[in-house]
Design a protein around this motif. Structure first.
Motif, PDB file in Angstrom:
ATOM      1  N   TYR A 279      53.602  39.101 -80.237  1.00 62.30           N
ATOM      2  CA  TYR A 279      52.480  37.758 -79.470  1.00 62.30           C
ATOM      3  C   TYR A 279      52.612  36.683 -80.736  1.00 62.30           C
ATOM      4  CZ  TYR A 279      51.711  41.099 -76.384  1.00 62.30           C
ATOM      5  OH  TYR A 279      51.289  42.285 -75.297  1.00 62.30           O
ATOM      6  N   VAL A 284      47.150  34.586 -76.350  1.00 61.49           N
ATOM      7  CA  VAL A 284      46.648  35.486 -76.160  1.00 61.49           C
ATOM      8  C   VAL A 284      44.820  35.154 -76.094  1.00 61.49           C
ATOM      9  CG1 VAL A 284      48.170  36.975 -77.501  1.00 61.49           C
ATOM     10  CG2 VAL A 284      45.389  35.895 -78.063  1.00 61.49           C
ATOM     11  N   ASP A 363      46.515  41.099 -73.412  1.00 61.02           N
ATOM     12  CA  ASP A 363      48.182  39.933 -73.603  1.00 61.02           C
ATOM     13  C   ASP A 363      47.220  39.055 -72.136  1.00 61.02           C
ATOM     14  OD1 ASP A 363      49.846  39.271 -71.615  1.00 61.02           O
ATOM     15  OD2 ASP A 363      51.258  40.225 -72.854  1.00 61.02           O
TER      16      ASP A 363
END
Length: 372
Positions: A279, A284, A363
């Motif tokens: 990520y 996020v 997420d």
């Protein structure tokens, strides 16, 4: 772990062309207090009605002690139901309401009287046998309904939002009473509610649902502290968890979340997970509960990350705590702080600190949890 008493396997339910249950798999155990929790229309009451026998599943299996009971009529199931509206008979007194099922079975009068007395004592209505049920309070009527359901000695008791019609004080009292009764009779309770406080305070296990799908099954504490996705995180907790859009960055030997244009919150080493590498430099969602935002000097003086400045839009005094409704560079936040907090409505650039040990990360696209 106790033995499984009810198993739902691949259960679906359609009403016309609308699918309200989408492949439900759920095990319910003996002597368990299990709550089906979710917003209106999520499918929780449909599950209860299928277990009771008021609805048939479109597909899948419903097992009771290992035997499929999908086609068994309600009166042949060792299951009783308590409804939100109580469904008491106004023309019968308390004793006769509780005894109704036993009288239908033509149980001997002396046995009926003995069982009714024992149940009324259990629910705290000893001496109410001759009372008119229409003159009882909401809480007392609910106790009569519970006694009537339990007097038939079911293996499972279903409770369909039974506290919804009570005022706040009675609802709190009945939460305690229901848990106490469940422990005393030692049977399985399956409770349906949209009220997360009821679910968290009474249950051994909570099943969180949304849109006909089980989102997570866990203990109340684990659901609160380790939610499996953003929906669960936001549904549990009052005020609900704060969600902050951010970007995950690699910094030194660790990671941090940058948000609100100029702030960052370092991720503690104990929370690091190998998934974080996927990520880096991506959007996020940072989750932080209101109690993990601090305005006290002691916390601020030792904080090494997550110190931000906010404007105070509203303060709400709750007695044992205060709620601060904040604006951080256009991002709304809610903080639960000590009642001695000096923050007041209209304050500008109030310093608060986010506790990195209480952070969650989701997420942005799937809303699944990255770290808790």
């Amino acid at each position: 772990m106790s033995n499984k008493i009810i198993e739902l396997k691949g259960l679906t339910k359609n009403f016309d062309d609308q699918q309200v249950l989408k492949g439900i798999d759920l095990n319910i155990y003996e002597n368990e207090f299990l709550t089906l929790l979710g917003p209106s229309g999520c499918g929780k009451t449909t599950i209860l009605r299928i277990i009771a026998g008021f609805e048939e599943p479109s597909k899948g299996e419903l097992l009771f002690n290992g035997i499929d009971i999908s086609k068994v009529p309600p009166y042949k199931r060792e299951i009783n139901t308590v409804f939100q509206k109580y469904a008491l008979f106004p023309f019968l007194n308390v004793h006769d309401n509780v005894a109704f099922g036993l009288n239908l079975k033509k149980v001997d009068k002396s046995v009926v009287d003995q069982k009714v007395s024992r149940m009324l004592k259990l629910v705290g209505l000893e001496g109410f046998e001759k009372r008119d049920v229409t003159l009882l309070s909401g809480g007392q009527q609910q106790r009569v309904a519970i006694a009537r359901a339990l007097v038939n000695e079911p293996k499972v008791l279903l409770l369909d939002e039974p506290l919804g019609a009570l005022d706040a004080k009675l609802r709190k009292e009945m939460q305690f009473e229901l848990k106490k009764i469940q422990k005393e009779v030692g049977i399985t309770f399956i409770f349906v509610t949209h009220d997360q406080e009821e679910a968290l305070s009474m249950s051994d296990t909570v099943v969180v649902m949304n849109n006909g799908i089980i989102q997570q099954i866990d203990t109340p504490q684990n659901l609160y502290e380790r939610p499996g996705n953003k929906f669960v995180a936001g549904f549990l907790g009052s005020p609900q968890m704060n969600f902050i859009d951010g970007v995950l960055k690699k910094k030194n030997n660790g990671y941090c979340v940058q948000f609100a244009k100029k702030y960052e919150l370092a991720i503690p080493a104990a929370k690091e997970d190998k998934k974080l590498a996927n990520y880096v430099d991506k959007e996020v969602v940072l989750g932080i509960r209101p109690e993990a935002i601090h305005d006290d000097e002691m916390f601020l003086s030792t904080a090494t990350t997550g110190i931000i400045e906010c404007d105070v839009d509203i303060t709400e005094m709750m007695g044992a705590e205060n709620f601060l409704y904040l604006d951080c560079q256009g991002t709304p936040l809610t903080a639960r702080v000590d009642p001695r907090s000096t923050a007041k409505q209209g304050d500008k650039n109030l310093k608060v600190a986010l506790d990195p040990n209480r952070m969650h990360l989701f997420d942005k696209e799937t809303e699944e949890t990255i770290i808790n």
